[in-house]
Motif scaffolding. Structure first.
Motif, short mmCIF file in Angstrom:
data_model
loop_
_atom_site.label_atom_id
_atom_site.label_comp_id
_atom_site.label_asym_id
_atom_site.label_seq_id
_atom_site.Cartn_x
_atom_site.Cartn_y
_atom_site.Cartn_z
N VAL A 7 0.85 -1.19 0.00
CA VAL A 7 0.00 0.00 0.00
C VAL A 7 0.89 1.23 0.00
O VAL A 7 1.86 1.30 0.74
N LYS A 8 0.55 2.20 -0.85
CA LYS A 8 1.27 3.48 -0.89
C LYS A 8 0.22 4.56 -0.66
O LYS A 8 -0.75 4.65 -1.38
N THR A 9 0.42 5.39 0.36
CA THR A 9 -0.56 6.41 0.72
C THR A 9 0.10 7.78 0.72
O THR A 9 1.13 7.96 1.35
N THR A 21 4.84 10.81 1.60
CA THR A 21 4.21 9.56 1.19
C THR A 21 4.63 8.49 2.18
O THR A 21 5.81 8.36 2.51
N THR A 22 3.66 7.76 2.69
CA THR A 22 3.97 6.65 3.59
C THR A 22 3.77 5.34 2.84
O THR A 22 3.03 5.28 1.86
N VAL A 30 2.54 -8.54 9.60
CA VAL A 30 3.36 -7.46 10.16
C VAL A 30 3.67 -6.45 9.07
O VAL A 30 4.06 -6.82 7.96
N ASP A 31 3.50 -5.17 9.36
CA ASP A 31 3.85 -4.12 8.41
C ASP A 31 5.35 -3.87 8.50
O ASP A 31 5.82 -3.21 9.42
N LEU A 36 8.16 4.18 7.54
CA LEU A 36 8.91 4.67 6.39
C LEU A 36 8.10 5.78 5.73
O LEU A 36 6.95 5.60 5.36
N VAL A 37 8.71 6.95 5.60
CA VAL A 37 8.04 8.11 5.00
C VAL A 37 8.99 8.74 3.99
O VAL A 37 10.17 8.94 4.28
#
Length: 80
Positions: A7-9, A21-22, A30-31, A36-37
């Protein structure tokens, strides 16, 4: 192979005056990319070019064996 979901948000970091962007990569529930940003428009293009040049030079020096050891820490904290 574990199931992965990517997922890119995009978010707005108005307080900092930049775009951020996170990222998220779920692996085994587990993420692994939590925290990471990627911040955009934080440095100017000239400084970005300088940083890229420095990293490329250091990578080349590493490939040529020109860097003093230790150049990294192992996950256990022991020096290489």
């Amino acid at each position: 192979m574990p199931k992965r979901k990517r997922v890119k948000t995009s978010t707005s970091a108005a307080a900092a005056g930049s775009r951020a962007t996170t990222f998220s990569l779920i692996d085994g529930g587990v993420d692994v990319l939590e925290g990471l940003v990627m911040h955009e428009e934080v440095i100017d293009e000239e400084f970005e070019d300088e940083l890229i040049s420095f990293v490329q030079t250091q990578c080349e020096r590493g490939r040529n064996g020109e860097l003093r050891k230790p150049t990294y820490l192992r996950a256990s904290g022991a020096r290489s």
